[in-house]
Design a protein around this motif. Structure first.
Motif: not given
Length: 276
Positions: A110-115, A144-150, A172-176
């Motif tokens: 895990w990580d914290i994606y966004l503060f 998330f839409d199907p394109r991966g936009v959050l 959003p990129g990816q974990l870590n």
């Protein structure tokens, strides 16, 4: 029947698996799950299967509940120059990925994606590097839409002296993809990569005293639907509304109309793809 989830449990008499599912929070407390900062929505990234959870805020973090790596911030913020806010004032979004991408996994990373934070806050509070183009508070709705936009929506009371509740678009990129960091109160945590105007941008702001909630798009990505909930919710009476939305959309000078919740459809003026 395992790990104390039995009829003799002092928190709740768990008689069956149905009890465990129905009273999941009590079961989680009993087995020592991490107490999170008001989890609201969760969403799964269709690109890589990572799971995102919004943690809206917690005024008791650092007092009734000590900080930890997953809920690492305790700070103060003065709202409108008069109201002192404490704890995890602006919330955050955590994400995790199960081992081998299996739902039967018993561990995850895990990580914290966004503060959430005001852009002007210190860097050990504004850990994601938010700017005036994307700062926000109290993440709530998320999809998330199907394109991966959050799509991130807020239900906020902490930053409303500056801006109304809003919706943001993120890649959003990816974990870590970030690094370790230490918060203003000395708690070490794992943070996602800092954001910029290319991967997090404010998409809309709502009317006064509303919440933005609910989101979907047409299959061609040319129209997006969102809900504006309880605009003008702080009014003391119907006779003195604090918002006149949506009547003010067609008559900006209307000061008597009762505010109403509504569903809004948004398209581009050129008819093109949204965030395309």
């Amino acid at each position: 029947g395992k790990n104390g989830l039995t009829e003799s449990n002092p928190v709740y008499p768990f008689k069956s698996q149905a009890d465990v599912v129905t009273f999941a929070r009590l079961a989680a407390d009993s087995v020592g799950a991490t107490k999170m900062d008001r989890p609201e929505w969760c969403a799964v990234n269709p690109v890589n299967g990572e799971v995102y959870v919004t943690l809206t805020n917690n005024s008791n973090r650092g007092s009734s509940y000590p900080t930890d790596a997953a809920n690492p911030r305790q700070y103060e913020d003065l709202k409108a120059g008069t109201t002192l806010q404490k704890g995890n004032v602006n919330g955050h979004i955590i994400r995790f990925r199960e081992a081998e991408d299996k739902t039967t996994a018993e561990n995850f990373k895990w990580d914290i994606y966004l503060f959430g934070a005001e852009a002007a806050m210190a860097s050990n509070i504004n850990l994601s590097g938010l700017t005036d183009s994307n700062d926000f508070s109290s993440p709530d709705g998320m999809w998330f839409d199907p394109r991966g936009v959050l799509w991130i929506q807020t239900d906020d009371g902490a930053y409303t002296d500056v801006t109304n509740c809003m919706m943001l678009a993120a890649l959003p990129g990816q974990l870590n993809d970030g690094s370790k960091a230490t918060t203003s109160n000395g708690t070490e945590t794992i943070v996602g990569a800092k954001v910029n105007d290319e991967n997090l941008r404010r998409f809309l702001t709502g009317p006064k005293e509303c919440e933005i909630t609910g989101v979907t798009m047409t299959p061609d990505y040319k129209a997006i639907f969102i809900n504006v909930q309880h605009p003008g919710e702080d009014a003391k009476s119907y006779a003195a509304p604090t918002s006149n939305w949506p009547a003010t959309q067609t008559d900006p000078n209307n000061t008597t109309a009762r505010p109403r919740s509504a569903t809004v459809v948004i398209t581009r003026k050129d008819g093109g793809v949204i965030v395309g």
